[in-house]
Design a protein around this motif. Structure first.
Motif, PDB file in Angstrom:
ATOM      1  N   GLY A  99      -5.984   6.139   3.309  1.00  0.00           N
ATOM      2  CA  GLY A  99      -4.794   5.040   3.627  1.00  0.00           C
ATOM      3  C   GLY A  99      -4.979   4.312   4.668  1.00  0.00           C
ATOM      4  O   GLY A  99      -4.701   3.097   4.822  1.00  0.00           O
TER       5      GLY A  99
ATOM      6  N   LEU B  67       3.791  -1.160   3.951  1.00  0.00           N
ATOM      7  CA  LEU B  67       2.988   0.016   3.940  1.00  0.00           C
ATOM      8  C   LEU B  67       4.166   0.999   3.527  1.00  0.00           C
ATOM      9  O   LEU B  67       5.114   1.115   4.295  1.00  0.00           O
ATOM     10  CB  LEU B  67       2.258   0.609   4.964  1.00  0.00           C
ATOM     11  CG  LEU B  67       1.430  -0.214   5.566  1.00  0.00           C
ATOM     12  CD1 LEU B  67       0.657   0.415   6.563  1.00  0.00           C
ATOM     13  CD2 LEU B  67       0.318  -0.739   4.535  1.00  0.00           C
TER      14      LEU B  67
ATOM     15  N   PHE C  40      -2.074  -6.276   3.676  1.00  0.00           N
ATOM     16  CA  PHE C  40      -1.038  -5.746   2.991  1.00  0.00           C
ATOM     17  C   PHE C  40       0.509  -6.269   3.726  1.00  0.00           C
ATOM     18  O   PHE C  40       0.422  -6.694   4.572  1.00  0.00           O
ATOM     19  CB  PHE C  40      -0.741  -4.169   2.792  1.00  0.00           C
ATOM     20  CG  PHE C  40      -1.920  -3.664   2.146  1.00  0.00           C
ATOM     21  CD1 PHE C  40      -2.041  -3.469   0.747  1.00  0.00           C
ATOM     22  CD2 PHE C  40      -3.097  -3.016   2.754  1.00  0.00           C
ATOM     23  CE1 PHE C  40      -2.721  -2.854  -0.197  1.00  0.00           C
ATOM     24  CE2 PHE C  40      -4.126  -2.584   2.052  1.00  0.00           C
ATOM     25  CZ  PHE C  40      -3.710  -2.441   0.616  1.00  0.00           C
TER      26      PHE C  40
ATOM     27  N   LEU D  53       0.774  -1.226   0.113  1.00  0.00           N
ATOM     28  CA  LEU D  53      -0.233   0.100   0.030  1.00  0.00           C
ATOM     29  C   LEU D  53       0.857   1.402  -0.008  1.00  0.00           C
ATOM     30  O   LEU D  53       1.918   1.175   0.986  1.00  0.00           O
ATOM     31  CB  LEU D  53      -0.892  -0.012   1.209  1.00  0.00           C
ATOM     32  CG  LEU D  53      -1.683   1.243   1.428  1.00  0.00           C
ATOM     33  CD1 LEU D  53      -2.749   1.441   0.211  1.00  0.00           C
ATOM     34  CD2 LEU D  53      -2.614   1.261   2.701  1.00  0.00           C
TER      35      LEU D  53
ATOM     36  N   MET E  95      -8.018   1.634   4.182  1.00  0.00           N
ATOM     37  CA  MET E  95      -7.233   0.699   3.404  1.00  0.00           C
ATOM     38  C   MET E  95      -6.344  -0.318   4.212  1.00  0.00           C
ATOM     39  O   MET E  95      -6.599  -1.331   4.267  1.00  0.00           O
ATOM     40  CB  MET E  95      -6.700   1.086   2.325  1.00  0.00           C
ATOM     41  CG  MET E  95      -7.553   1.593   1.059  1.00  0.00           C
ATOM     42  SD  MET E  95      -6.730   2.477  -0.452  1.00  0.00           S
ATOM     43  CE  MET E  95      -6.313   0.966  -1.087  1.00  0.00           C
ATOM     44  N   ALA E  96      -5.419   0.255   4.888  1.00  0.00           N
ATOM     45  CA  ALA E  96      -4.513  -0.441   5.701  1.00  0.00           C
ATOM     46  C   ALA E  96      -5.093  -1.214   7.107  1.00  0.00           C
ATOM     47  O   ALA E  96      -4.575  -2.156   7.157  1.00  0.00           O
ATOM     48  CB  ALA E  96      -3.328   0.675   6.310  1.00  0.00           C
TER      49      ALA E  96
ATOM     50  N   GLU F  19      -1.317  -1.017  -4.188  1.00  0.00           N
ATOM     51  CA  GLU F  19      -2.526  -0.138  -4.228  1.00  0.00           C
ATOM     52  C   GLU F  19      -2.234   1.330  -3.849  1.00  0.00           C
ATOM     53  O   GLU F  19      -1.212   1.381  -3.010  1.00  0.00           O
ATOM     54  CB  GLU F  19      -3.187  -0.706  -3.104  1.00  0.00           C
ATOM     55  CG  GLU F  19      -3.960  -2.221  -3.530  1.00  0.00           C
ATOM     56  CD  GLU F  19      -4.814  -2.366  -4.700  1.00  0.00           C
ATOM     57  OE1 GLU F  19      -5.541  -1.475  -5.174  1.00  0.00           O
ATOM     58  OE2 GLU F  19      -4.874  -3.330  -5.176  1.00  0.00           O
TER      59      GLU F  19
END
Length: 226
Positions: free
Chosen positions: A36, A48, A45, A4, A39-40, A28
């Motif tokens: 952010g 990052l 993921f 990410l 999504m995280a 992404e």
């Protein structure tokens, strides 16, 4: 790796994303801190890559502090123009694993990304929340109860997610206004009551055991017990 990238500079984001994809990684992109963080926190993921100064009301340090507070251990590489030693220390103390300053050479960035990727794997964040026979899937954004799909609106999904992340705990009106509606004041509205009522109709109607409970003079709670 699935990476990410949280970066508001369009050109930097395009450059980094293209390079990482050419190296075989899936990338992404989130253009601000708020997206952010969402999504995280809701998707798995492997790494990052974050800018420090981000629009959206959530900067890089706050984003990482929030994730670490939730138990998310995904490795974080800060990529930022903030070069002062104090700023590097602040980023690392917030939970960052590496810190790289702009301008940068992509070869070094890729080497650091792959070095973090070689570290022992950590537990991936949960992608499903469950309370009794109620299940919320953070990836597909779906809700089911007893195997039956329940149609909910985006705001109802966020409300339900927050309740389920705090299952068995009282969630106050103030908490819901801040986390679900992004209000940092009480606008004297019954919007929470309306949405909770709608969720009850969708989730509890037709079932012997209600899951959403009102805690008088306190707030709401989702739990399996009556």
């Amino acid at each position: 790796m699935r990476i990410l990238l949280v970066e508001d500079d369009v050109e930097v984001a395009r450059f980094v994303r293209k390079g990482l994809q050419e190296a075989g990684h899936t990338v992404e992109h989130a253009p601000n801190g708020r997206d952010g963080l969402f999504m995280a926190a809701s998707e798995p993921f492997d790494l990052l890559v974050l800018d420090r100064m981000l629009p959206g009301g959530v900067d890089g340090v706050r984003l990482v502090e929030t994730l670490r507070g939730q138990g998310n251990k995904t490795p974080v590489l800060f990529l930022t123009a903030m070069t002062a030693v104090d700023e590097r220390v602040r980023g690392l103390k917030a939970g960052g694993d590496d810190y790289m300053t702009k301008p940068f050479a992509f070869a070094e960035l890729l080497a650091r990304v792959e070095a973090l990727g070689r570290r022992p794997a950590v537990d991936a964040p949960a992608t499903r929340l469950r309370v009794a026979d109620l299940e919320l899937d953070l990836l597909s954004r779906t809700v089911t109860r007893a195997g039956r799909k329940v149609e909910v609106q985006p705001r109802e999904f966020r409300l339900l997610e927050h309740l389920m992340r705090h299952a068995g705990q009282v969630v106050t009106r103030t908490m819901l206004l801040e986390k679900v509606w992004d209000y940092h004041f009480d606008p004297q509205t019954n919007v929470i009551d309306v949405h909770v009522s709608r969720l009850r109709q969708k989730l509890d109607k037709g079932f012997d055991r209600p899951l959403i409970h009102t805690v008088r003079n306190a707030g709401y709670m989702i739990r399996a017990e009556p």
